[in-house]
Design a protein around this motif. Structure first.
Motif, PDB file in Angstrom:
ATOM      1  N   PHE A 173       0.831  -1.213   0.000  1.00 24.57           N
ATOM      2  CA  PHE A 173       0.000   0.000   0.000  1.00 24.57           C
ATOM      3  C   PHE A 173       0.865   1.262   0.000  1.00 24.57           C
ATOM      4  O   PHE A 173       0.576   2.249   0.657  1.00 24.57           O
ATOM      5  CB  PHE A 173      -0.965   0.000   1.199  1.00 24.57           C
ATOM      6  N   ASP A 174       1.938   1.213  -0.759  1.00 30.14           N
ATOM      7  CA  ASP A 174       2.956   2.253  -0.738  1.00 30.14           C
ATOM      8  C   ASP A 174       2.553   3.477  -1.554  1.00 30.14           C
ATOM      9  O   ASP A 174       2.370   3.406  -2.772  1.00 30.14           O
ATOM     10  CB  ASP A 174       4.258   1.636  -1.303  1.00 30.14           C
ATOM     11  N   GLN A 175       2.466   4.610  -0.893  1.00 23.56           N
ATOM     12  CA  GLN A 175       2.039   5.837  -1.567  1.00 23.56           C
ATOM     13  C   GLN A 175       3.026   6.258  -2.659  1.00 23.56           C
ATOM     14  O   GLN A 175       2.637   6.756  -3.710  1.00 23.56           O
ATOM     15  CB  GLN A 175       1.881   6.971  -0.554  1.00 23.56           C
ATOM     16  N   ARG A 176       4.333   6.045  -2.394  1.00 21.30           N
ATOM     17  CA  ARG A 176       5.333   6.471  -3.377  1.00 21.30           C
ATOM     18  C   ARG A 176       5.167   5.724  -4.690  1.00 21.30           C
ATOM     19  O   ARG A 176       5.307   6.279  -5.770  1.00 21.30           O
ATOM     20  CB  ARG A 176       6.751   6.247  -2.839  1.00 21.30           C
ATOM     21  N   ARG A 177       4.828   4.441  -4.598  1.00 19.35           N
ATOM     22  CA  ARG A 177       4.622   3.641  -5.816  1.00 19.35           C
ATOM     23  C   ARG A 177       3.425   4.190  -6.611  1.00 19.35           C
ATOM     24  O   ARG A 177       3.463   4.289  -7.830  1.00 19.35           O
ATOM     25  CB  ARG A 177       4.384   2.170  -5.423  1.00 19.35           C
ATOM     26  N   TYR A 178       2.376   4.541  -5.873  1.00 21.32           N
ATOM     27  CA  TYR A 178       1.181   5.115  -6.501  1.00 21.32           C
ATOM     28  C   TYR A 178       1.532   6.405  -7.238  1.00 21.32           C
ATOM     29  O   TYR A 178       1.154   6.610  -8.391  1.00 21.32           O
ATOM     30  CB  TYR A 178       0.117   5.360  -5.417  1.00 21.32           C
ATOM     31  N   ILE A 179       2.277   7.273  -6.581  1.00 13.55           N
ATOM     32  CA  ILE A 179       2.635   8.563  -7.191  1.00 13.55           C
ATOM     33  C   ILE A 179       3.521   8.362  -8.419  1.00 13.55           C
ATOM     34  O   ILE A 179       3.339   9.010  -9.455  1.00 13.55           O
ATOM     35  CB  ILE A 179       3.323   9.483  -6.145  1.00 13.55           C
ATOM     36  N   GLU A 180       4.458   7.414  -8.315  1.00 15.40           N
ATOM     37  CA  GLU A 180       5.356   7.093  -9.430  1.00 15.40           C
ATOM     38  C   GLU A 180       4.558   6.730 -10.689  1.00 15.40           C
ATOM     39  O   GLU A 180       4.786   7.224 -11.782  1.00 15.40           O
ATOM     40  CB  GLU A 180       6.163   5.854  -9.034  1.00 15.40           C
ATOM     41  N   ILE A 181       3.585   5.808 -10.471  1.00 14.58           N
ATOM     42  CA  ILE A 181       2.781   5.335 -11.606  1.00 14.58           C
ATOM     43  C   ILE A 181       1.921   6.463 -12.153  1.00 14.58           C
ATOM     44  O   ILE A 181       1.789   6.643 -13.361  1.00 14.58           O
ATOM     45  CB  ILE A 181       1.924   4.115 -11.181  1.00 14.58           C
ATOM     46  N   ARG A 182       1.353   7.241 -11.253  1.00 17.05           N
ATOM     47  CA  ARG A 182       0.494   8.342 -11.678  1.00 17.05           C
ATOM     48  C   ARG A 182       1.291   9.322 -12.534  1.00 17.05           C
ATOM     49  O   ARG A 182       0.826   9.796 -13.571  1.00 17.05           O
ATOM     50  CB  ARG A 182      -0.060   9.062 -10.439  1.00 17.05           C
ATOM     51  N   GLU A 183       2.516   9.612 -12.101  1.00 18.16           N
ATOM     52  CA  GLU A 183       3.323  10.571 -12.867  1.00 18.16           C
ATOM     53  C   GLU A 183       3.741  10.011 -14.217  1.00 18.16           C
ATOM     54  O   GLU A 183       3.739  10.711 -15.225  1.00 18.16           O
ATOM     55  CB  GLU A 183       4.542  11.013 -12.041  1.00 18.16           C
ATOM     56  N   GLU A 184       4.063   8.726 -14.210  1.00 16.96           N
ATOM     57  CA  GLU A 184       4.450   8.105 -15.477  1.00 16.96           C
ATOM     58  C   GLU A 184       3.271   8.140 -16.461  1.00 16.96           C
ATOM     59  O   GLU A 184       3.426   8.443 -17.648  1.00 16.96           O
ATOM     60  CB  GLU A 184       4.883   6.656 -15.233  1.00 16.96           C
ATOM     61  N   PHE A 185       2.082   7.851 -15.933  1.00 26.02           N
ATOM     62  CA  PHE A 185       0.908   7.829 -16.807  1.00 26.02           C
ATOM     63  C   PHE A 185       0.565   9.225 -17.311  1.00 26.02           C
ATOM     64  O   PHE A 185       0.238   9.422 -18.473  1.00 26.02           O
ATOM     65  CB  PHE A 185      -0.309   7.210 -16.099  1.00 26.02           C
ATOM     66  N   SER A 186       0.660  10.219 -16.425  1.00 27.28           N
ATOM     67  CA  SER A 186       0.251  11.557 -16.876  1.00 27.28           C
ATOM     68  C   SER A 186       1.245  12.109 -17.889  1.00 27.28           C
ATOM     69  O   SER A 186       0.858  12.868 -18.783  1.00 27.28           O
ATOM     70  CB  SER A 186       0.009  12.505 -15.701  1.00 27.28           C
ATOM     71  N   GLU A 187       2.489  11.701 -17.796  1.00 27.83           N
ATOM     72  CA  GLU A 187       3.467  12.119 -18.802  1.00 27.83           C
ATOM     73  C   GLU A 187       3.097  11.525 -20.164  1.00 27.83           C
ATOM     74  O   GLU A 187       3.040  12.216 -21.177  1.00 27.83           O
ATOM     75  CB  GLU A 187       4.853  11.617 -18.386  1.00 27.83           C
ATOM     76  N   PHE A 188       2.772  10.217 -20.156  1.00 28.49           N
ATOM     77  CA  PHE A 188       2.375   9.548 -21.399  1.00 28.49           C
ATOM     78  C   PHE A 188       1.089  10.144 -21.959  1.00 28.49           C
ATOM     79  O   PHE A 188       0.944  10.358 -23.168  1.00 28.49           O
ATOM     80  CB  PHE A 188       2.212   8.045 -21.135  1.00 28.49           C
ATOM     81  N   SER A 189       0.134  10.421 -21.080  1.00 22.53           N
ATOM     82  CA  SER A 189      -1.196  10.794 -21.558  1.00 22.53           C
ATOM     83  C   SER A 189      -1.312  12.265 -21.934  1.00 22.53           C
ATOM     84  O   SER A 189      -2.339  12.692 -22.455  1.00 22.53           O
ATOM     85  CB  SER A 189      -2.254  10.446 -20.507  1.00 22.53           C
ATOM     86  N   ALA A 190      -0.259  13.030 -21.690  1.00 19.84           N
ATOM     87  CA  ALA A 190      -0.313  14.458 -22.002  1.00 19.84           C
ATOM     88  C   ALA A 190      -0.689  14.693 -23.459  1.00 19.84           C
ATOM     89  O   ALA A 190      -1.361  15.668 -23.788  1.00 19.84           O
ATOM     90  CB  ALA A 190       1.027  15.110 -21.681  1.00 19.84           C
ATOM     91  N   ASN A 191      -0.277  13.771 -24.337  1.00 18.36           N
ATOM     92  CA  ASN A 191      -0.549  13.956 -25.761  1.00 18.36           C
ATOM     93  C   ASN A 191      -1.858  13.309 -26.228  1.00 18.36           C
ATOM     94  O   ASN A 191      -2.181  13.364 -27.394  1.00 18.36           O
ATOM     95  CB  ASN A 191       0.596  13.368 -26.587  1.00 18.36           C
TER      96      ASN A 191
END
Lengths: 418, 301
Positions: A149-167
């Motif tokens: 239930f690691d918050q850092r892992r959640y944030i990591e994935i969220r940031e990776e996804f938002s970078e990809f989805s920007a376009n």
């Protein structure tokens, strides 16, 4: 109560079926006999827990192989909304199922395994959702129990996804950390993940704003059939039955009929329940007009000041769904709103990499499950709007004229420049 | 103004669009009407879709000869009221002609035998589109079926070879001899059906509401005692307050205990129900997990 249609997508092991099973089970939509049957099968297979995925796998081959073959539809309701889930399999070869399941959705739910993060499949599903102009995307980061239930892992994935989805041009993306297996943040908020203060998945599904998802700007009424009862009491009755595909249509409005380009006024909008003053999508109504015009199935009624594009030379993005590849010169039947025309594919312009949405302009054919840009010439002009403006008047299917099988889903982008 | 339909109005509009596509594109549609609640809703939607024209196609009933008399009376009254043509496909006549053999073993039902009569009536009538009231929430195999469901010239369903169905652009193209089953209620649930019955004031056969009936308890289900369902030697007949959640052939439809005498009370019971409609009341789906899938492949409803 409102209706929300959503499609789920995820790789084979993302726990998608478990999540749906959990949503149905925790919202008390699973009946005891259905649960008992699943529990029995789970026990026979030696599973440690009741495999909720079995609730949704319907065909024998699916149970035997532990996979989902086809789009399956599931239903549940809470006091706030009724939900229709199009559950689509995640295998690469099933892009066509993903397109099929998402085509009528208001929202797409993409599952990410918290251990493996964003994969090719995640990108593919998000890209298809973007391509189909699904207004809402929910990214569920699942199996949080397996990463402590690691918050850092959640944030990591969220940031990776938002970078990809920007376009991608998605209107709205929501991220929710969940454990489908243990139920965290699915229906009830997670007690373990107290660092997350957003809604649970179900709360989000109940609250997400869907009122503006239909096109309410451009009045469009494709005529489905002409109603002429020929009975004594309705001798001169002539009405046009159809479903409003865009905008508001009001009694008294001046309207333009395509392809004849004649104008008249709306005399009545009615249903068996009585007359209406106005109608909007997706209402099914019968329209009567003031003048005696020659209007038939496949015609489009709009307004003189707001007209669709009209052309025989069309540019479109298609998802190809047949085994034999699509090449220039292919002749097909095309269904757009309520009309069938014949069409020939003029050119395959590019293939889109569904993982990155990048264009491959060198491509000259589209294989099964490929998505790409084509140009078409039709035997008669289509009256249409770009798909990104109107999902109803901007979409079409292609059908093989020999086998009668549906071979493509298409989204119109515009007119081919002369 | 709020430009959003209620879930019932959205479902109704979707079903009407489907029915109108069929009326516009097929030459010889027909509507399967058993007198059950789903087909009553289906018929109501067909009337609305065609309005103000009377429905331009016949209704078909596959009659096992072992139906509830209340349901047959309801069927006939509804058909008379609408002035439409009723085509009866009689399972009994097919048995009498020797086309099929009746299964007379204990606990057997004519349910599966209906497939033969259904396919024959479709062939004899040259029907190219047959509306049915099946819903996807009923059963796992149904959950994967299309709204426009293709049947080959043998009337068979091929679950793995279904045409993709995208947006509401239905593809009903077919060759002579092939046909489509059309399911306008695909996206409706049991609860939607009851709420809609309440909203529209749709009439139903009386057996859908609580009444006293002589029953036996068999496989943990209540079977009404009648001409085709006699108690076995070890079974005790008793009177109970029951209603039916589904209505099929008497031999394969069980009753549930209920005090619901009107639609509102049925809706309340449906909201609280803990056993699925088919699980509670259909003896035919209890043989295996794939019972419905197998029957459907053969051409069943």
């Amino acid at each position: 109560m409102e209706l929300l249609r959503f499609a789920t997508a995820g790789s084979v092991d993302d726990g998608k079926s478990t999540l749906i099973g959990r949503l149905l089970y925790d919202s008390k939509q699973i009946f005891e006999d259905q649960f008992d049957s699943v529990a029995r099968t789970s026990a026979e297979r030696g599973d440690e827990y009741v495999d909720l995925a079995l609730l949704t796998d319907g065909l024998r081959a699916e149970r035997e192989q532990g996979i989902t073959i086809d789009v399956a539809y599931r239903y549940f309701a809470t006091p706030k909304r009724k939900f229709i889930i199009a559950d689509t399999p995640g295998h690469i070869q099933h892009t066509r199922n993903m397109v099929t399941g998402s085509s009528t959705a208001d929202l797409v739910l993409v599952l990410v395994d918290a251990r493996s993060g964003i994969t090719e499949q995640t990108r593919r599903h998000a890209s298809i959702a973007a391509l189909l102009r699904i207004p809402h995307l929910v990214v569920c980061i699942n199996k949080m129990d397996l990463v402590g239930f690691d918050q850092r892992r959640y944030i990591e994935i969220r940031e990776e996804f938002s970078e990809f989805s920007a376009n991608l041009g998605m209107k709205e993306i929501t991220y929710i950390p969940i454990s489908a297996l243990e139920g965290d943040n699915v229906v009830a908020s997670s007690r373990v993940m107290d660092w997350y203060d957003g809604p649970s998945l179900l709360e989000h599904l109940e609250e997400v704003e869907i009122v503006s998802d239909h096109n309410l700007e451009d009045p469009r009424f494709p005529v489905q059939r002409v109603v002429r009862p020929h009975s004594n009491d309705l001798h001169d009755y002539r009405g046009y039955a159809g479903q409003i595909a865009g905008g508001f249509m009001k009694v008294g409005d001046e309207v333009l009929v395509l392809p004849s380009r004649q104008t008249t006024r709306i005399q009545a909008l009615e249903t068996m329940d009585g007359p209406l003053l106005q109608a909007f999508p997706p209402m099914s109504v019968v329209m009567r007009v003031e003048d005696d015009l020659d209007i038939s199935r496949g015609d489009l009624i709009c307004t003189p000041e707001n007209q669709p594009l009209v052309s025989q030379e069309l540019a479109a993005v298609v998802c190809w769904m047949a085994d034999a590849p699509l090449r220039a010169g292919r002749r097909v039947a095309l269904k757009h709103t309520t009309r069938w025309v014949r069409a020939v594919v003029q050119e395959v312009q590019f293939k889109r990499d569904v993982n990155t949405l990048l264009r491959d302009a060198e491509a000259s054919e589209l294989a099964l499950n490929d998505i790409g840009g084509i140009t078409l010439k039709t035997t008669e002009p289509l009256f249409f709007d770009p798909y990104q403006r109107n999902r109803t008047t901007g979409s079409f299917i292609l059908v093989d004229e020999n086998s009668n099988v549906t071979v493509a889903a298409g989204m119109l982008t515009g007119v081919v420049p002369q | 103004m709020e430009a959003l339909l209620t879930h019932l109005d959205a479902l109704e509009s979707e079903s009407i669009q489907i029915i109108r596509e069929v009326v516009a594109e097929f030459e010889r549609p027909a509507l399967l009407f058993s007198g059950g609640k789903d087909s009553a809703v289906l018929l109501h939607l067909a009337v609305k879709a065609c309005w103000p024209q009377p429905i331009p196609f016949p209704v078909v009933h596959v009659d096992t000869g072992q139906n509830f008399e209340e349901v047959i009376a309801f069927r006939d009254a509804r058909v008379r009221e609408l002035g439409c043509r009723l085509v009866i496909a009689s399972v009994q006549e097919a048995i009498d002609r020797g086309d099929i053999t009746d299964d007379v073993s204990p606990g057997s039902s004519r349910n599966r035998l209906q497939t033969h009569s259904l396919l024959k009536v479709i062939e004899d009538g040259n029907f190219d589109a047959v509306f049915g009231g099946a819903r996807r929430d009923e059963e796992k195999a149904r959950a994967k079926e299309r709204v426009f469901s293709f049947r080959d010239e043998f009337g068979q369903w091929n679950p793995r070879g279904q045409r993709p169905e995208i947006w509401n652009l239905f593809n009903g193209r077919h060759r002579k001899g092939e046909h489509f089953r059309i399911f306008p209620l695909s996206n409706w649930t049991e609860l939607d059906i009851w709420q809609y019955i309440g909203q529209e004031g749709i009439e139903l056969p009386s057996i859908y509401f609580a009444h006293r009936r002589r029953v036996v308890r068999r496989d943990n289900m209540l079977i009404g005692v009648g001409p085709f369902t006699q108690p076995r030697s070890d079974e005790e007949t008793f009177e109970a307050l029951v209603r039916y959640r589904t209505v099929g052939d008497m031999t394969c439809t069980a009753a549930v205990e209920s005090e619901a005498i009107d639609v509102e009370m049925v809706i309340n019971e449906t909201v609280l129900a803990r056993v699925s409609e088919r699980g509670a009341t259909r003896t035919d789906d209890r043989f295996s997990d794939a019972a419905m899938e197998d029957r459907k492949r053969e051409g069943y409803f």
